[in-house]
Scaffold this active site. Sequence first.
Site, short mmCIF file in Angstrom:
data_model
loop_
_atom_site.label_atom_id
_atom_site.label_comp_id
_atom_site.label_asym_id
_atom_site.label_seq_id
_atom_site.Cartn_x
_atom_site.Cartn_y
_atom_site.Cartn_z
N GLY A 98 50.19 42.76 44.06
CA GLY A 98 49.75 43.18 42.94
C GLY A 98 48.23 42.57 42.77
CB CYS A 99 45.39 43.58 40.72
SG CYS A 99 43.82 43.23 40.38
CD GLN A 100 45.88 40.40 36.36
OE1 GLN A 100 46.40 39.57 35.85
NE2 GLN A 100 44.88 41.18 35.80
CB SER A 130 47.51 45.26 38.76
OG SER A 130 46.62 45.87 37.78
#
Lengths: 414, 139
Positions: free
Chosen positions: B50-52, B118
């Site tokens: 994920g982006c986070q 994300s």
Amino acid sequence: MSQSANHRKSIAIEKIRADFPILSKKVNGKPLVYFDNASTAQKPKLVIDAITNYYENQNANIHRGVHTLSQEITIAYENARVTVQKHLNAAHPHEIIFTKGTTESINLIASSFGKKFISKGDEIIVSEMEHHSNILPWQQVCEERGALLKVIPINDAGELIISDYKRLLNSKTKIVAITHLSNTLGTINPIEEIIALAHAQNIPVLVDGAQAVPHIRVDVQKLFADFYVFSGHKLFGPTGVGILYGKEKWLNELPPYQVGGGTIKTVTFEKTDFADLPLKFEAGTPHIEGGIGLAVAIDYINTIGLDAIAEYEHELLVYATEKLETIEGVKIIGTSKNKASVISFIVDGLHPFDIGTILDQLGIAVRTGHHCTQPLMQRFGIPGTIRASFAFYNTKEEIDIFLSGLEKAIKMLK
Amino acid sequence: MSIEATENEIVDEFEMFEDWIQKYEYLIDLGKSLPLIDEKYKTEDNLIKGCQSQVWMHSELKDGKIVYTADSDAIITKGMVALMVRVLSNHSPEEIINSKLDFVEKIGLTKHLSPTRSNGLVSMIKQMKLDAVAYKIKN
């Protein structure tokens, strides 16, 4: 806070906050504390009104019609260009190109400059603290043209190592692309020195000013910047509009980036004569109300004064930094003495995402993650940070709310 | 217990919480509980980026039922992961493919499943269902 008694222009905070409608909003039932200004800034009512007014009273296409509305809006749009020119102290209005934003401005230069000046074995210099938007376009040019990307390293405080930069500059270097102010660390780079060192070897410099323009007075002639780029939305203006400043000499030499309506003098199926600056780089109908809104935002900022803004934001930075340092487990990433009001930090043993999620429940908007600077995160050996970034409409009281929210989050998560 | 029955059970549990703090404390407790996945399965192949935050997910078929194990580097995400595993694990591929998973909405945590979040959760659920489809085709 009232007007300063010491005869200097200071920030009339209550009045300023009232100019920004969104600041009175509640989020998750709590008053909004907006500390994500480095992502995008909020808009004063004046900017919102300018956009509404454009659609209600001014809408027409620019540079095309003989009719009154078209002529009036053309004048308004060109006046907006002059406002930007004066704000940056550029020599000519046609050195100001309207783009979609910083990213497009950098892509434009990387593409057009690359086509004309970069070939196999050449070198392009960026730094370790760049936003992906100032890495990827250059990486792409390097791939296409067989050039090499060279990277200025940073020290543990998050400052460029200038001695290494000096070593990287050589006869193969074709351009230096560097941020004025780091979006993750808050570091203000010694941009005049960086430009002077490059110019000593006749190398042009592109400055990514996306983070700098909301905090610092920029004079492109004093800096001797060859290209200076930024986005409208971080400067309290609309999204979808940005600026590319380029020295006339360079912009005249570069080929167009995109072509189409508005970029031409004459077209036949055999050949096209391109228009002069700035239209050569402005294909298609632009973001007209964006340009006009941006000029209104710039005028607004100038009524407050960038010096007063810088001074006030520095106060917020010092206040927040001192208090953050007293919270156990907090480590600030980016400790340069020369910083703008952007604070990145990590909390020992806790994931930035978890902290950001709890803060959000408390109505506090911060950014968490890698901030589109993955190489920088790799440099510090961390997956991401929590970033609080302040604008001139933020207050110490909001910082207190944020700090107690942070302590609450830490308590819940530990 | 059917998938739907487990979902209802979770909805009942969450109804006892008085505010968001209790809800999140519960998720955090779930997240802090023992590792949900064998270390040897925390591989690049099983990583959902994920982006986070990141999620690892592994599945295997045992006696016609899929057993999921998963983990995340963020505690709140891990709490959500634990709920998903509790709901879907030990069910047949068919049941998993047909599950609606609307308990997330009912417990007021939909925002963790929005694509902009994300956090890898949306991709994990997609992968859980894709694995179920793969097992179904294989058998």
